[in-house]
Motif scaffolding. Structure first.
Motif, mmCIF file in Angstrom:
data_model
loop_
_atom_site.group_PDB
_atom_site.id
_atom_site.type_symbol
_atom_site.label_atom_id
_atom_site.label_comp_id
_atom_site.label_asym_id
_atom_site.label_seq_id
_atom_site.Cartn_x
_atom_site.Cartn_y
_atom_site.Cartn_z
ATOM 1 N N MET A 1 0.879 -1.275 -0.060
ATOM 2 C CA MET A 1 -0.121 -0.004 -0.029
ATOM 3 C C MET A 1 0.837 1.428 0.064
ATOM 4 O O MET A 1 0.496 2.140 -0.631
ATOM 5 N N LYS A 2 1.985 1.370 0.852
ATOM 6 C CA LYS A 2 2.929 2.258 0.919
ATOM 7 C C LYS A 2 3.418 2.652 -0.328
ATOM 8 O O LYS A 2 3.967 3.660 -0.899
ATOM 9 N N LYS A 3 4.120 1.460 -1.208
ATOM 10 C CA LYS A 3 4.843 1.624 -2.312
ATOM 11 C C LYS A 3 3.878 2.143 -3.276
ATOM 12 O O LYS A 3 4.441 3.027 -4.184
ATOM 13 N N GLU A 4 2.705 1.750 -3.413
ATOM 14 C CA GLU A 4 1.702 2.336 -4.080
ATOM 15 C C GLU A 4 1.414 3.958 -4.270
ATOM 16 O O GLU A 4 1.741 4.744 -5.173
ATOM 17 N N ILE A 5 1.354 4.358 -3.201
ATOM 18 C CA ILE A 5 1.385 5.878 -2.846
ATOM 19 C C ILE A 5 2.774 6.550 -3.196
ATOM 20 O O ILE A 5 2.495 7.731 -3.742
ATOM 21 N N PHE A 6 3.554 5.988 -2.887
ATOM 22 C CA PHE A 6 4.854 6.339 -3.207
ATOM 23 C C PHE A 6 5.170 6.581 -4.570
ATOM 24 O O PHE A 6 5.589 7.728 -5.280
ATOM 25 N N LYS A 7 4.787 5.579 -5.628
ATOM 26 C CA LYS A 7 4.912 5.566 -6.983
ATOM 27 C C LYS A 7 3.994 6.690 -7.366
ATOM 28 O O LYS A 7 4.486 7.449 -8.374
ATOM 29 N N ILE A 8 2.843 6.698 -7.029
ATOM 30 C CA ILE A 8 1.882 7.947 -7.402
ATOM 31 C C ILE A 8 2.396 9.291 -7.149
ATOM 32 O O ILE A 8 2.338 10.108 -7.891
ATOM 33 N N LEU A 9 2.928 9.285 -6.050
ATOM 34 C CA LEU A 9 3.530 10.737 -5.520
ATOM 35 C C LEU A 9 4.932 11.088 -6.455
ATOM 36 O O LEU A 9 5.063 12.179 -6.937
ATOM 37 N N ILE A 10 5.507 10.059 -6.740
ATOM 38 C CA ILE A 10 6.634 10.491 -7.479
ATOM 39 C C ILE A 10 6.352 10.757 -9.027
ATOM 40 O O ILE A 10 6.777 11.648 -9.771
ATOM 41 N N VAL A 11 5.476 9.900 -9.674
ATOM 42 C CA VAL A 11 4.963 10.166 -10.781
ATOM 43 C C VAL A 11 4.254 11.677 -11.103
ATOM 44 O O VAL A 11 4.518 12.466 -11.805
ATOM 45 N N PHE A 12 3.578 12.122 -10.134
ATOM 46 C CA PHE A 12 2.857 13.368 -9.913
ATOM 47 C C PHE A 12 4.051 14.468 -9.944
ATOM 48 O O PHE A 12 3.788 15.490 -10.429
ATOM 49 N N LEU A 13 5.067 14.080 -8.943
ATOM 50 C CA LEU A 13 6.062 15.025 -8.971
ATOM 51 C C LEU A 13 6.836 15.409 -10.299
ATOM 52 O O LEU A 13 7.259 16.322 -10.526
ATOM 53 N N ILE A 14 7.202 14.323 -10.677
ATOM 54 C CA ILE A 14 7.913 14.357 -12.090
ATOM 55 C C ILE A 14 6.908 15.004 -13.329
ATOM 56 O O ILE A 14 7.460 15.985 -13.966
ATOM 57 N N LEU A 15 5.785 14.741 -13.295
ATOM 58 C CA LEU A 15 4.943 15.390 -14.222
ATOM 59 C C LEU A 15 4.783 16.996 -13.980
ATOM 60 O O LEU A 15 4.839 17.713 -14.809
ATOM 61 N N SER A 16 4.561 17.199 -12.905
ATOM 62 C CA SER A 16 4.645 18.642 -12.257
ATOM 63 C C SER A 16 5.906 19.513 -12.492
ATOM 64 O O SER A 16 5.717 20.518 -13.072
ATOM 65 N N PHE A 17 7.030 18.623 -12.255
ATOM 66 C CA PHE A 17 8.237 19.435 -12.646
ATOM 67 C C PHE A 17 8.373 19.844 -14.236
ATOM 68 O O PHE A 17 8.878 20.897 -14.708
ATOM 69 N N LEU A 18 7.884 18.580 -15.037
ATOM 70 C CA LEU A 18 7.937 18.808 -16.439
ATOM 71 C C LEU A 18 6.959 19.738 -16.849
ATOM 72 O O LEU A 18 7.270 20.634 -17.923
ATOM 73 N N GLY A 19 5.856 19.686 -16.237
ATOM 74 C CA GLY A 19 5.012 21.040 -16.380
ATOM 75 C C GLY A 19 5.315 22.303 -16.311
ATOM 76 O O GLY A 19 5.415 23.315 -17.227
ATOM 77 N N PHE A 20 6.216 22.689 -15.229
ATOM 78 C CA PHE A 20 6.616 23.789 -14.906
ATOM 79 C C PHE A 20 7.852 24.120 -15.920
ATOM 80 O O PHE A 20 8.006 25.296 -16.136
ATOM 81 N N LEU A 21 8.787 23.208 -16.355
ATOM 82 C CA LEU A 21 9.920 23.404 -17.125
ATOM 83 C C LEU A 21 9.090 24.065 -18.495
ATOM 84 O O LEU A 21 9.727 24.782 -19.408
ATOM 85 N N THR A 22 8.125 23.351 -19.149
ATOM 86 C CA THR A 22 7.325 23.713 -20.506
ATOM 87 C C THR A 22 6.712 24.890 -20.463
ATOM 88 O O THR A 22 6.380 25.196 -21.351
ATOM 89 N N PHE A 23 6.182 25.392 -19.289
ATOM 90 C CA PHE A 23 5.184 26.470 -19.143
ATOM 91 C C PHE A 23 5.964 27.676 -19.871
ATOM 92 O O PHE A 23 4.971 28.366 -20.765
#
Length: 67
Positions: A1-23
């Motif tokens: 359960m904790k691994k799934e939440i951690f994976k989702i959090l990492i994917v969210f952070l990566i996508l957010s970072f890429l969004g801020f770079l391309t904005f």
């Protein structure tokens, strides 16, 4: 359960970072410019009062132009 939440959090952070770079690279074309129609009319009437100009010329021009 904790691994799934951690994976989702990492994917969210990566996508957010890429969004801020391309904005900042977004094109200006996405914000179209607006140009409003305009008209300029000038006239002069020698030796007349401002009231006479407004009554005899300005009101007629504004009525004809639909202002």
């Amino acid at each position: 359960m904790k691994k799934e939440i951690f994976k989702i959090l990492i994917v969210f952070l990566i996508l957010s970072f890429l969004g801020f770079l391309t904005f900042p690279k977004l094109s200006v074309r996405l914000n179209p410019s607006e140009s409003l129609p305009s008209i300029s009319v000038s006239y002069s009437w020698a030796n007349s009062s401002p009231y006479a100009l407004e009554r005899e010329v300005t009101n007629i021009l504004e009525g004809g132009l639909g202002i």
